[in-house]
Design a protein around this motif. Structure first.
Motif, PDB file in Angstrom:
ATOM      1  N   VAL A  54      40.655  31.458  33.117  1.00 26.48           N
ATOM      2  CA  VAL A  54      40.833  30.919  34.469  1.00 26.48           C
ATOM      3  C   VAL A  54      39.482  30.549  35.068  1.00 26.48           C
ATOM      4  CG1 VAL A  54      41.623  31.437  36.807  1.00 26.48           C
ATOM      5  CG2 VAL A  54      42.982  32.203  34.847  1.00 26.48           C
ATOM      6  N   VAL A  55      38.506  31.419  34.906  1.00 25.00           N
ATOM      7  CA  VAL A  55      37.164  31.139  35.427  1.00 25.00           C
ATOM      8  C   VAL A  55      36.578  29.896  34.771  1.00 25.00           C
ATOM      9  CG1 VAL A  55      34.777  31.976  35.479  1.00 25.00           C
ATOM     10  CG2 VAL A  55      36.649  33.508  36.123  1.00 25.00           C
ATOM     11  N   GLU A  56      36.744  29.772  33.473  1.00 25.68           N
ATOM     12  CA  GLU A  56      36.209  28.612  32.751  1.00 25.68           C
ATOM     13  C   GLU A  56      36.871  27.326  33.234  1.00 25.68           C
ATOM     14  OE1 GLU A  56      34.167  26.006  30.610  1.00 25.68           O
ATOM     15  OE2 GLU A  56      33.670  28.140  30.895  1.00 25.68           O
ATOM     16  N   PHE A  57      38.195  27.372  33.457  1.00 24.83           N
ATOM     17  CA  PHE A  57      38.891  26.190  33.965  1.00 24.83           C
ATOM     18  C   PHE A  57      38.338  25.803  35.335  1.00 24.83           C
ATOM     19  CE2 PHE A  57      42.109  24.076  36.481  1.00 24.83           C
ATOM     20  CZ  PHE A  57      42.565  23.081  35.618  1.00 24.83           C
ATOM     21  N   CYS A  58      38.119  26.786  36.182  1.00 20.85           N
ATOM     22  CA  CYS A  58      37.590  26.508  37.522  1.00 20.85           C
ATOM     23  C   CYS A  58      36.220  25.850  37.457  1.00 20.85           C
ATOM     24  CB  CYS A  58      37.520  27.812  38.332  1.00 20.85           C
ATOM     25  SG  CYS A  58      39.138  28.501  38.759  1.00 20.85           S
ATOM     26  N   GLY A  69      49.390  33.183  43.687  1.00 22.55           N
ATOM     27  CA  GLY A  69      50.720  33.350  44.256  1.00 22.55           C
ATOM     28  C   GLY A  69      51.369  34.684  43.943  1.00 22.55           C
ATOM     29  N   PRO A  70      51.537  35.054  42.667  1.00 20.98           N
ATOM     30  CA  PRO A  70      52.276  36.272  42.322  1.00 20.98           C
ATOM     31  C   PRO A  70      51.425  37.529  42.440  1.00 20.98           C
ATOM     32  CG  PRO A  70      52.173  34.692  40.475  1.00 20.98           C
ATOM     33  CD  PRO A  70      51.176  34.272  41.494  1.00 20.98           C
ATOM     34  N   GLU A  71      52.109  38.672  42.428  1.00 20.76           N
ATOM     35  CA  GLU A  71      51.430  39.946  42.607  1.00 20.76           C
ATOM     36  C   GLU A  71      50.715  40.444  41.354  1.00 20.76           C
ATOM     37  OE1 GLU A  71      55.916  40.758  42.082  1.00 20.76           O
ATOM     38  OE2 GLU A  71      54.598  39.224  42.920  1.00 20.76           O
ATOM     39  N   ALA A  72      51.262  40.161  40.158  1.00 20.14           N
ATOM     40  CA  ALA A  72      50.703  40.755  38.936  1.00 20.14           C
ATOM     41  C   ALA A  72      49.229  40.398  38.726  1.00 20.14           C
ATOM     42  CB  ALA A  72      51.548  40.371  37.724  1.00 20.14           C
ATOM     43  N   PRO A  73      48.810  39.120  38.849  1.00 17.73           N
ATOM     44  CA  PRO A  73      47.378  38.813  38.669  1.00 17.73           C
ATOM     45  C   PRO A  73      46.497  39.477  39.734  1.00 17.73           C
ATOM     46  CG  PRO A  73      48.705  36.816  38.531  1.00 17.73           C
ATOM     47  CD  PRO A  73      49.594  37.895  39.052  1.00 17.73           C
ATOM     48  N   LEU A  74      47.034  39.677  40.934  1.00 21.45           N
ATOM     49  CA  LEU A  74      46.261  40.349  41.988  1.00 21.45           C
ATOM     50  C   LEU A  74      46.020  41.807  41.619  1.00 21.45           C
ATOM     51  CD1 LEU A  74      48.107  38.856  45.080  1.00 21.45           C
ATOM     52  CD2 LEU A  74      45.745  38.366  44.401  1.00 21.45           C
ATOM     53  N   VAL A  75      47.094  42.491  41.214  1.00 17.21           N
ATOM     54  CA  VAL A  75      46.967  43.894  40.820  1.00 17.21           C
ATOM     55  C   VAL A  75      46.067  44.024  39.596  1.00 17.21           C
ATOM     56  CG1 VAL A  75      48.287  45.887  39.981  1.00 17.21           C
ATOM     57  CG2 VAL A  75      49.155  44.530  41.880  1.00 17.21           C
ATOM     58  N   ASP A  76      46.034  42.979  38.766  1.00 17.13           N
ATOM     59  CA  ASP A  76      45.199  42.974  37.565  1.00 17.13           C
ATOM     60  C   ASP A  76      43.730  42.666  37.868  1.00 17.13           C
ATOM     61  OD1 ASP A  76      45.153  43.223  34.642  1.00 17.13           O
ATOM     62  OD2 ASP A  76      44.663  41.084  34.625  1.00 17.13           O
ATOM     63  N   GLY A  77      43.426  42.287  39.109  1.00 18.85           N
ATOM     64  CA  GLY A  77      42.028  42.077  39.496  1.00 18.85           C
ATOM     65  C   GLY A  77      41.491  40.679  39.292  1.00 18.85           C
ATOM     66  N   LEU A  78      42.369  39.678  39.210  1.00 15.65           N
ATOM     67  CA  LEU A  78      41.883  38.314  38.998  1.00 15.65           C
ATOM     68  C   LEU A  78      40.986  37.844  40.141  1.00 15.65           C
ATOM     69  CD1 LEU A  78      41.792  35.698  37.386  1.00 15.65           C
ATOM     70  CD2 LEU A  78      43.936  35.009  38.502  1.00 15.65           C
ATOM     71  N   ALA A  79      41.326  38.229  41.373  1.00 18.97           N
ATOM     72  CA  ALA A  79      40.494  37.794  42.508  1.00 18.97           C
ATOM     73  C   ALA A  79      39.066  38.302  42.374  1.00 18.97           C
ATOM     74  CB  ALA A  79      41.115  38.268  43.824  1.00 18.97           C
ATOM     75  N   ASP A  80      38.893  39.508  41.846  1.00 23.78           N
ATOM     76  CA  ASP A  80      37.552  40.058  41.628  1.00 23.78           C
ATOM     77  C   ASP A  80      36.772  39.199  40.633  1.00 23.78           C
ATOM     78  OD1 ASP A  80      37.765  43.097  42.822  1.00 23.78           O
ATOM     79  OD2 ASP A  80      39.633  42.472  41.887  1.00 23.78           O
ATOM     80  N   SER A  81      37.433  38.843  39.519  1.00 19.82           N
ATOM     81  CA  SER A  81      36.761  38.048  38.484  1.00 19.82           C
ATOM     82  C   SER A  81      36.348  36.691  39.028  1.00 19.82           C
ATOM     83  CB  SER A  81      37.690  37.877  37.279  1.00 19.82           C
ATOM     84  OG  SER A  81      37.990  39.125  36.692  1.00 19.82           O
ATOM     85  N   LEU A  82      37.199  36.078  39.837  1.00 19.80           N
ATOM     86  CA  LEU A  82      36.868  34.776  40.408  1.00 19.80           C
ATOM     87  C   LEU A  82      35.701  34.885  41.383  1.00 19.80           C
ATOM     88  CD1 LEU A  82      40.524  33.545  40.943  1.00 19.80           C
ATOM     89  CD2 LEU A  82      38.824  32.425  39.487  1.00 19.80           C
ATOM     90  N   ARG A  83      35.733  35.891  42.254  1.00 22.26           N
ATOM     91  CA  ARG A  83      34.644  36.046  43.226  1.00 22.26           C
ATOM     92  C   ARG A  83      33.327  36.358  42.516  1.00 22.26           C
ATOM     93  NH1 ARG A  83      38.895  39.085  46.304  1.00 22.26           N
ATOM     94  NH2 ARG A  83      39.771  37.520  47.703  1.00 22.26           N
ATOM     95  N   ASP A  84      33.394  37.173  41.467  1.00 25.10           N
ATOM     96  CA  ASP A  84      32.175  37.470  40.701  1.00 25.10           C
ATOM     97  C   ASP A  84      31.575  36.199  40.099  1.00 25.10           C
ATOM     98  OD1 ASP A  84      32.449  40.123  41.287  1.00 25.10           O
ATOM     99  OD2 ASP A  84      33.299  40.695  39.347  1.00 25.10           O
ATOM    100  N   ALA A  85      32.449  35.211  39.819  1.00 18.89           N
ATOM    101  CA  ALA A  85      31.979  33.948  39.238  1.00 18.89           C
ATOM    102  C   ALA A  85      31.639  32.916  40.310  1.00 18.89           C
ATOM    103  CB  ALA A  85      33.053  33.392  38.305  1.00 18.89           C
ATOM    104  N   GLY A  86      31.744  33.318  41.592  1.00 17.31           N
ATOM    105  CA  GLY A  86      31.393  32.409  42.673  1.00 17.31           C
ATOM    106  C   GLY A  86      32.494  31.448  43.062  1.00 17.31           C
ATOM    107  N   VAL A  87      33.737  31.737  42.657  1.00 15.79           N
ATOM    108  CA  VAL A  87      34.872  30.863  42.981  1.00 15.79           C
ATOM    109  C   VAL A  87      35.666  31.487  44.128  1.00 15.79           C
ATOM    110  CG1 VAL A  87      36.962  29.766  42.118  1.00 15.79           C
ATOM    111  CG2 VAL A  87      35.023  30.111  40.570  1.00 15.79           C
ATOM    112  N   PRO A  88      35.785  30.802  45.266  1.00 14.89           N
ATOM    113  CA  PRO A  88      36.570  31.355  46.375  1.00 14.89           C
ATOM    114  C   PRO A  88      38.025  31.582  45.970  1.00 14.89           C
ATOM    115  CG  PRO A  88      35.223  29.504  47.123  1.00 14.89           C
ATOM    116  CD  PRO A  88      35.151  29.520  45.621  1.00 14.89           C
TER     117      PRO A  88
END
Length: 425
Positions: A54-58, A69-88
Motif C-alpha cells: 500500500v505504501v509503495e502504491f501511494c 474504510g473497513p475496520e480490519a486494516p485499522l486494527v492491523d495498524g495500516l494508518a501507522d505504516s502510512l503516517r510513518d511513510a509520510g502519507v496522510p
C-alpha cells in the motif's frame, strides 16, 4: 490531489461518491472496489493488509490522502505504516483502533474516564464466564471481544440460552474474536448513533443516525451487519447531543490523547438512551455501514477537506461539517440466506431505480460479463432523501420496487419508528 480509498462495500461506495464530488479530488483509486465504486474511481487489486504494498502504491501514484474504510486494516495498524511513510491517512492508529478492536479495552477506558456505560465483566474462559453470568439477571448481553463483522453481540433471553451462546463463543464461532468475552448488563431504552470527526485534539460533531440490526421486520431474528438506517435521529435532541459530546466523546478523545494514543478519524458512538442518561454501548473506529450511506446523502460539506484536515491535525482550521435538514433513509437488499450462508450469483437489474433521485450504493455485487450479480450477504443499499422520514421512506421503497433481484429480500419497515412518531406527533 490523488486519493486512495480502501474497501469494497456499501460504505466505501458512499464515500467514493462523496469524495469524487470534491474539487480537491484528482485521481481517485479504490481497492478492491466494486461495480458501483468503479463508476466513481479506478479500482485496483491491492491487499490492504500488505502495508508495504500500500505504501509503495501511494509513493508511485503521488497519493495525497488514504481513506481507510473497513475496520480490519485499522486494527492491523495500516494508518501507522502510512503516517510513518509520510502519507496522510484518515483513520486511527493501531492503538487507538482498539476502541473497536477490543470491547474490553473500551470498557476499561470507560471506567478510567468515568464514561457512562453498562456494568460489565471481562472473561477469558468458559468456566469464568459461567460464574460471572450469575451476577446478572436476564436478558444477558454477551460480546465477543474482537472483530466479528458486526455479528459478535448476542442477546440471550434465558440463562440456558446464555450458557449455549458462551459455549459457542469460546469454542470459536467467531474465531479468535471470541477468545475473550464481555458480559454486560442489559440496558433498556432506544438505540441511536452519534458521529464525530477528530484530529486527536479538535472534535466536531458530524451527525446522528439510527439503524436496524435484526434481519426480520419488527426487529426480530438474528443480528446482522445492518438492514437499514436513517439520519438524522431526532430522538438525539440538541440537548442530548451536547451531553453525549461532553460526557462520552470528549472524555474519550482526551483520555486517548493523554495516554499517548491520539484518535484520528471518525468516532462512531453506539448509544442507549436510557430513562436517566445516554450510555455508551460500543465504539466503532470507522463510519458505520449502512449509517455512512445516509450521512453521505445529507453531507453538504467537502468530504476531502474534512478528512485531510483530520489527517493533518488542523481540523480546527476548517469550517465545521454541514448536513442537509432532509432525512436520508437506506434499505439494505440482502441475498437469500443472509445472515447465514447467502446465495451468490443472483442476477440484478437496477432498471430506473435512480430515476427520481434515489441513490443505489453497491455493497456486495460483481459483474458477470455485463450482468450485475450478487456477491455477498448485503448486496445493495437503496438510499433516498426527503423533507421528512415518511417521504424519505416512501422514496427509498419506490426505488426498491423498481429493482429486479429475485434472490434478494429486504425489510419493509426501515424507519418505521420515526414514521410513527411523525404520524402521531
Amino acid at each position: 490531489m490523488n486519493i486512495l480509498l480502501l474497501g469494497g462495500g456499501g460504505r466505501e461506495h458512499a464515500l467514493a461518491w462523496k469524495l469524487a464530488q470534491s474539487p480537491l479530488c484528482g485521481k481517485l483509486w479504490a481497492t478492491p472496489g466494486n461495480p458501483g465504486i468503479a463508476q466513481e474511481a479506478t479500482c485496483i487489486d491491492l491487499d490492504a493488509m500488505d502495508h508495504a504494498a500500500v505504501v509503495e502504491f501511494c509513493r508511485a501514484n503521488a497519493i495525497g490522502l488514504v481513506v481507510i474504510g473497513p475496520e480490519a486494516p485499522l486494527v492491523d495498524g495500516l494508518a501507522d505504516s502510512l503516517r510513518d511513510a509520510g502519507v496522510p491517512a484518515f483513520g486511527p492508529s493501531r492503538a487507538a483502533a482498539q476502541l473497536e478492536g477490543s470491547k474490553g479495552f473500551t470498557k476499561d477506558l470507560c471506567e478510567r474516564a468515568n464514561i457512562p456505560t453498562a456494568r460489565f465483566y471481562r472473561t477469558t474462559s468458559l468456566e469464568e464466564a459461567w460464574g460471572k453470568l450469575k451476577r446478572f439477571d436476564p436478558p444477558f448481553v454477551l460480546k465477543a471481544d474482537g472483530l466479528a463483522a458486526g455479528k459478535g453481540v448476542i442477546i440471550a433471553e434465558t440463562r440456558e440460552e446464555a450458557q449455549h451462546a458462551l459455549h459457542d463463543l469460546f469454542e470459536g464461532k467467531f474465531g479468535s474474536a471470541g477468545s475473550e468475552v464481555v458480559i454486560e448488563q442489559f440496558l433498556t431504552g432506544e438505540e441511536a448513533s452519534f458521529f464525530a470527526l477528530t484530529d486527536g485534539e479538535t472534535i466536531v460533531p458530524l451527525g446522528t443516525a439510527q439503524d436496524h440490526k435484526r434481519v426480520g421486520e419488527g426487529d426480530t431474528g438474528p443480528n446482522t451487519g445492518g438492514m437499514g438506517a436513517y439520519s438524522p435521529a431526532p430522538v438525539l435532541t440538541e440537548e442530548l447531543q451536547s451531553q453525549v459530546m461532553r460526557e462520552i466523546v470528549e472524555p474519550t478523545v482526551r483520555t486517548m490523547r493523554e495516554e499517548g494514543m491520539p484518535y484520528v478519524g471518525v468516532l462512531y458512538a453506539g448509544l442507549m438512551l436510557t430513562k436517566d442518561d445516554p450510555q455508551l454501548i460500543e465504539y466503532n473506529a470507522r463510519f458505520g455501514d449502512p449509517e455512512c450511506q445516509v450521512l453521505m446523502m445529507r453531507l453538504e460539506s467537502d468530504l476531502v477537506e474534512l478528512m485531510l484536515a483530520c489527517a493533518q491535525g488542523r481540523l480546527g482550521e476548517v469550517k465545521a461539517p454541514e448536513l442537509s435538514d432532509d432525512f436520508a433513509l437506506t434499505v439494505v437488499m440482502a441475498a437469500e440466506g443472509y445472515p447465514g450462508t447467502p446465495k451468490k450469483g443472483g442476477t440484478i437489474s437496477l432498471g430506473k431505480a435512480e430515476a427520481d433521485g434515489a441513490k443505489i450504493f453497491h455493497a456486495g455485487t460483481q459483474l458477470d460479463g455485463e450482468t450485475l450479480t450478487a456477491n455477498g450477504g448485503r448486496v445493495l443499499n437503496v438510499t433516498a432523501r426527503g423533507p421528512t422520514a415518511t417521504e424519505a421512506q416512501k422514496a427509498a421503497y419506490a426505488a426498491v420496487d423498481a429493482i429486479e433481484f429475485p434472490d434478494g429480500f429486504c425489510r419493509r419497515d426501515i424507519g418505521q419508528r420515526e414514521v410513527r412518531r411523525e404520524r402521531h406527533g
